[in-house]
Design a protein around this motif. Structure first.
Motif, mmCIF file in Angstrom:
data_model
loop_
_atom_site.group_PDB
_atom_site.id
_atom_site.type_symbol
_atom_site.label_atom_id
_atom_site.label_comp_id
_atom_site.label_asym_id
_atom_site.label_seq_id
_atom_site.Cartn_x
_atom_site.Cartn_y
_atom_site.Cartn_z
ATOM 1 N N ALA A 132 -34.979 -4.433 19.972
ATOM 2 C CA ALA A 132 -33.894 -4.223 18.994
ATOM 3 C C ALA A 132 -34.186 -4.827 17.624
ATOM 4 O O ALA A 132 -33.304 -4.842 16.762
ATOM 5 C CB ALA A 132 -32.599 -4.819 19.554
ATOM 6 N N HIS A 133 -35.424 -5.299 17.409
ATOM 7 C CA HIS A 133 -35.724 -5.947 16.118
ATOM 8 C C HIS A 133 -37.203 -5.767 15.795
ATOM 9 O O HIS A 133 -38.047 -6.551 16.243
ATOM 10 C CB HIS A 133 -35.337 -7.434 16.230
ATOM 11 C CG HIS A 133 -35.430 -8.197 14.943
ATOM 12 N ND1 HIS A 133 -34.771 -9.386 14.755
ATOM 13 C CD2 HIS A 133 -36.109 -7.974 13.791
ATOM 14 C CE1 HIS A 133 -35.030 -9.860 13.543
ATOM 15 N NE2 HIS A 133 -35.855 -9.013 12.945
ATOM 16 N N VAL A 134 -37.503 -4.708 15.044
ATOM 17 C CA VAL A 134 -38.897 -4.474 14.634
ATOM 18 C C VAL A 134 -38.949 -4.098 13.151
ATOM 19 O O VAL A 134 -37.974 -3.581 12.595
ATOM 20 C CB VAL A 134 -39.575 -3.344 15.456
ATOM 21 C CG1 VAL A 134 -39.564 -3.656 16.943
ATOM 22 C CG2 VAL A 134 -38.935 -1.986 15.188
ATOM 23 N N HIS A 135 -40.082 -4.369 12.533
ATOM 24 C CA HIS A 135 -40.295 -3.995 11.125
ATOM 25 C C HIS A 135 -41.625 -3.250 11.047
ATOM 26 O O HIS A 135 -42.686 -3.876 11.147
ATOM 27 C CB HIS A 135 -40.397 -5.235 10.241
ATOM 28 C CG HIS A 135 -39.218 -6.160 10.320
ATOM 29 N ND1 HIS A 135 -38.113 -6.034 9.516
ATOM 30 C CD2 HIS A 135 -38.980 -7.254 11.094
ATOM 31 C CE1 HIS A 135 -37.243 -7.014 9.785
ATOM 32 N NE2 HIS A 135 -37.752 -7.757 10.751
ATOM 33 N N TYR A 136 -41.589 -1.948 10.894
ATOM 34 C CA TYR A 136 -42.822 -1.177 10.714
ATOM 35 C C TYR A 136 -42.941 -0.781 9.244
ATOM 36 O O TYR A 136 -41.939 -0.564 8.567
ATOM 37 C CB TYR A 136 -42.802 0.118 11.547
ATOM 38 C CG TYR A 136 -42.655 -0.104 13.032
ATOM 39 C CD1 TYR A 136 -43.330 -1.129 13.681
ATOM 40 C CD2 TYR A 136 -41.838 0.727 13.779
ATOM 41 C CE1 TYR A 136 -43.195 -1.322 15.048
ATOM 42 C CE2 TYR A 136 -41.696 0.548 15.154
ATOM 43 C CZ TYR A 136 -42.367 -0.484 15.777
ATOM 44 O OH TYR A 136 -42.237 -0.676 17.117
ATOM 45 N N PHE A 142 -25.191 -3.625 10.477
ATOM 46 C CA PHE A 142 -25.652 -4.029 9.154
ATOM 47 C C PHE A 142 -26.487 -5.294 9.321
ATOM 48 O O PHE A 142 -26.232 -6.085 10.228
ATOM 49 C CB PHE A 142 -24.461 -4.311 8.229
ATOM 50 C CG PHE A 142 -23.457 -3.189 8.182
ATOM 51 C CD1 PHE A 142 -23.871 -1.862 8.185
ATOM 52 C CD2 PHE A 142 -22.089 -3.461 8.142
ATOM 53 C CE1 PHE A 142 -22.947 -0.823 8.156
ATOM 54 C CE2 PHE A 142 -21.161 -2.433 8.114
ATOM 55 C CZ PHE A 142 -21.591 -1.111 8.121
ATOM 56 N N LYS A 143 -27.465 -5.471 8.410
ATOM 57 C CA LYS A 143 -28.315 -6.658 8.488
ATOM 58 C C LYS A 143 -28.185 -7.415 7.182
ATOM 59 O O LYS A 143 -28.333 -6.833 6.109
ATOM 60 C CB LYS A 143 -29.772 -6.219 8.698
ATOM 61 C CG LYS A 143 -30.828 -7.312 8.540
ATOM 62 C CD LYS A 143 -30.851 -8.221 9.734
ATOM 63 C CE LYS A 143 -31.899 -9.321 9.636
ATOM 64 N NZ LYS A 143 -33.258 -8.866 9.858
ATOM 65 N N VAL A 144 -27.908 -8.692 7.296
ATOM 66 C CA VAL A 144 -27.804 -9.507 6.090
ATOM 67 C C VAL A 144 -28.654 -10.764 6.247
ATOM 68 O O VAL A 144 -28.941 -11.204 7.366
ATOM 69 C CB VAL A 144 -26.342 -9.901 5.780
ATOM 70 C CG1 VAL A 144 -25.496 -8.671 5.505
ATOM 71 C CG2 VAL A 144 -25.733 -10.732 6.897
ATOM 72 N N VAL A 155 -29.744 -13.000 14.654
ATOM 73 C CA VAL A 155 -31.094 -12.578 15.061
ATOM 74 C C VAL A 155 -32.002 -13.803 15.183
ATOM 75 O O VAL A 155 -31.732 -14.848 14.606
ATOM 76 C CB VAL A 155 -31.722 -11.566 14.064
ATOM 77 C CG1 VAL A 155 -30.894 -10.300 13.974
ATOM 78 C CG2 VAL A 155 -31.933 -12.169 12.686
ATOM 79 N N HIS A 156 -33.063 -13.619 15.901
ATOM 80 C CA HIS A 156 -34.174 -14.572 16.083
ATOM 81 C C HIS A 156 -33.775 -16.058 15.990
ATOM 82 O O HIS A 156 -34.305 -16.800 15.156
ATOM 83 C CB HIS A 156 -35.350 -14.243 15.167
ATOM 84 C CG HIS A 156 -35.092 -14.121 13.682
ATOM 85 N ND1 HIS A 156 -34.306 -14.990 12.987
ATOM 86 C CD2 HIS A 156 -35.580 -13.238 12.759
ATOM 87 C CE1 HIS A 156 -34.324 -14.653 11.703
ATOM 88 N NE2 HIS A 156 -35.075 -13.589 11.545
ATOM 89 N N ILE A 157 -32.878 -16.475 16.866
ATOM 90 C CA ILE A 157 -32.491 -17.896 16.879
ATOM 91 C C ILE A 157 -33.667 -18.720 17.430
ATOM 92 O O ILE A 157 -34.250 -18.394 18.463
ATOM 93 C CB ILE A 157 -31.205 -18.095 17.704
ATOM 94 C CG1 ILE A 157 -30.015 -17.509 16.930
ATOM 95 C CG2 ILE A 157 -30.970 -19.579 18.029
ATOM 96 C CD1 ILE A 157 -29.670 -18.218 15.619
ATOM 97 N N THR A 162 -38.292 -8.779 19.567
ATOM 98 C CA THR A 162 -39.540 -9.446 19.161
ATOM 99 C C THR A 162 -39.650 -9.780 17.682
ATOM 100 O O THR A 162 -40.504 -10.561 17.307
ATOM 101 C CB THR A 162 -40.766 -8.574 19.512
ATOM 102 O OG1 THR A 162 -40.722 -7.393 18.715
ATOM 103 C CG2 THR A 162 -40.794 -8.260 20.983
ATOM 104 N N ASP A 163 -38.842 -9.126 16.820
ATOM 105 C CA ASP A 163 -39.051 -9.291 15.370
ATOM 106 C C ASP A 163 -40.495 -8.909 15.029
ATOM 107 O O ASP A 163 -41.144 -9.549 14.194
ATOM 108 C CB ASP A 163 -38.730 -10.737 14.945
ATOM 109 C CG ASP A 163 -38.596 -10.864 13.436
ATOM 110 O OD1 ASP A 163 -38.577 -9.826 12.749
ATOM 111 O OD2 ASP A 163 -38.514 -12.004 12.951
ATOM 112 N N HIS A 164 -40.984 -7.868 15.710
ATOM 113 C CA HIS A 164 -42.361 -7.401 15.494
ATOM 114 C C HIS A 164 -42.566 -7.095 14.004
ATOM 115 O O HIS A 164 -41.926 -6.197 13.458
ATOM 116 C CB HIS A 164 -42.595 -6.143 16.342
ATOM 117 C CG HIS A 164 -43.975 -5.576 16.238
ATOM 118 N ND1 HIS A 164 -44.918 -5.728 17.238
ATOM 119 C CD2 HIS A 164 -44.579 -4.853 15.267
ATOM 120 C CE1 HIS A 164 -46.032 -5.122 16.888
ATOM 121 N NE2 HIS A 164 -45.856 -4.586 15.686
HETATM 122 ZN ZN ZN Z 1 -36.935 -9.468 11.361
#
Ligand code: ZN
Ligand code: URP
Ligand code: ZN
Length: 453
Positions: free
Chosen positions: A57-61, A149-151, A236-238, A310-312
């Motif tokens: 649920a958390h990737v950056h391509y 939404f992402k902040v 996210v990503h605690i 993963t915050d890939h």
């Molecule tokens: Zn991220």
């Protein structure tokens, strides 16, 4: 095509049961024992686990940052994800300026993904300062399936806490979720100035430059606001045990706050920053201490945290090496492909998670939170046939050469995992089998999320 997955242990969010699963076309069409279907391709799953496809649920391509793009684009990123049992990823539609039209930002991101994605995908919508005020644009985005939404409380994209409060209110009225990168900017800047003043700017100082107190302060302030607004923040990503404890207490009080963490915050510690390869482990927030790892496992184990993602966000060692200091080294690491094997090996086998809990945090919960359930995230008749056949007896030592991310390295090199995906099926198509990727770019579809009613 018709597939009969025979004799495996079917793992759902509430049980593990031996059975067969039939796939016709893109959907699961039957679940039972001793199913017999003539003409079906049979996949023998005896001794294996049959799980719903994993959702990262958390990737950056292909994420631009300055002049740089992350190493993985939508093809290599999703191809490597598929080889780890991931069948859906959630990436970001991100404006570059506050004036950008959100509709166009979404169109552009969909265009970037369309011909490349090898697994299904959804999108979170990043909001820049002021965009939280445009209720009409947000409503339209939700209508198009971007239901989160992402902040950020830090970085150049940061919003003030007051603006994040407005986001929480907008999201509440739209049935959307606000996902928050929580590191208090003032705390980060104060630490950075001190280190810079002392000439301590190499990546070795990364953990000190973004102290645990920054995460704790941002989480504390947002929880306080969420209580007042009766809103639902998703963190996210605690990375810290202390922030985890704040989220746990808020949930115990009855607040609908959600916690996501990542394999690196569960399994790695800040000691790696002392080594030569510090930059390869540089991500935000940074790695913490063993005590933090344990508190995060505990929050997951007791059901207070809902998601492991993963915050890939991959960069090659050469891209990383171009950085000269903690503040200009590209931040992020690869992770999707190793998510399931790591969580099974160190979560299930070490006794932190049951198999149903594994399915909750990697599949069911992210599907529900991001509006994809029950199309995704479960083994149910009528759901998309996104399946992982997982072999608990396959043992391997993780090494970059056997993985598929364009990063070309893994921060988990040398970890022995016991259990590995044997097959990944995306909407009825076998896209990974016995170590080989069998899919193709463009087969992944955009899955619009449904807002909470
Ligand atoms: Zn991220
Ligand atoms: O270092 C990280 N995590 N990079 C990706 C962007 C973010 O903050 O999630
Ligand atoms: Zn972040």
């Amino acid at each position: 095509m018709t597939w009969l997955i025979k004799g495996g242990w079917l793992v759902t969010e509430d049980r593990v049961e031996k059975g067969d699963l039939l796939i016709e076309g893109e959907k699961i069409s039957a679940i039972g024992s001793d199913l017999k279907v003539s003409g079906a391709e049979v996949l023998d799953a005896r001794g294996k686990y049959v799980l719903p496809g994993i959702i990262d649920a958390h990737v950056h391509y292909q994420m631009p940052i300055g002049d740089l793009l992350t190493a993985d684009d939508f093809y290599t990123g999703t191809m490597s994800a598929a080889c780890g049992g991931v069948t859906t990823v959630v990436d970001y539609a991100e404006p570059s300026r506050p004036e950008d039209c959100l509709n166009e930002v979404i169109d552009r991101r969909l265009d970037e993904a369309r011909d490349k994605a090898a697994v299904d995908f959804a999108l979170h919508l990043v909001l820049l300062p002021g965009q939280e005020e445009d209720g009409e644009a947000l409503r339209e985005a939700v209508g198009r399936g971007l239901v989160s939404f992402k902040v950020f409380t830090t970085y150049n994209q940061r919003l003030s806490y007051a603006a994040i409060g407005r986001c929480l209110e907008q999201a509440k009225s739209l049935g959307a979720l606000v996902t928050i990168h929580a590191e208090d900017h003032d705390t980060v800047m104060a630490a950075r100035e001190e280190l810079t003043g002392a000439g301590q700017t190499s990546p070795q100082y990364h953990a000190k430059s973004r102290p645990a107190a920054a995460e704790v302060e941002a989480v504390r302030r947002i929880l306080e606001m969420a209580r007042r607004l009766e809103a639902r923040p998703y963190f996210v990503h605690i990375s810290t045990g202390e922030a985890a404890e704040l989220i746990v207490s808020a949930r115990r009080e009855g607040l609908e706050a959600y916690g996501e963490t990542c394999p690196h915050y569960l399994l790695l510690t800040e000691e790696v920053y002392a080594g030569e390869d510090a930059a390869l482990y540089l991500m935000c927030p940074p790695l913490r201490r063993k005590e933090d790892n344990l508190k995060l496992w505990q929050a997951l184990s007791e059901g207070y945290f809902q998601v492991v993602a993963t915050d890939h966000c991959s960069y090659t060692p050469a891209q990383k090496a171009a950085g000269t200091a903690f503040f200009n080294t590209p931040a992020g690491i690869p992770g999707s492909e190793t998510l399931l094997p790591l969580l099974y090996s160190f979560g299930v086998r070490e006794g932190w998670l049951s198999l149903p809990q594994l399915v909750q945090v990697l599949s069911g919960n992210p599907a529900r939170l991001f509006g994809l359930y029950p199309r995704k995230g479960c083994l149910q008749v009528g759901s998309d046939a996104d399946i992982v056949v997982f072999d608990p007896r396959q043992e391997r030592v993780l090494e970059a050469g056997k993985l598929h991310s364009a990063a070309g390295y893994t921060p988990f090199a040398g970890f022995t995992v016991r259990g590995y995906p044997e097959a990944t099926i995306l909407r009825g198509r076998l896209i990974f089998y016995e170590g080989r990727f069998l899919g193709r770019p463009g087969q992944g579809k955009f899955i619009p999320g449904k807002a909470r009613v």
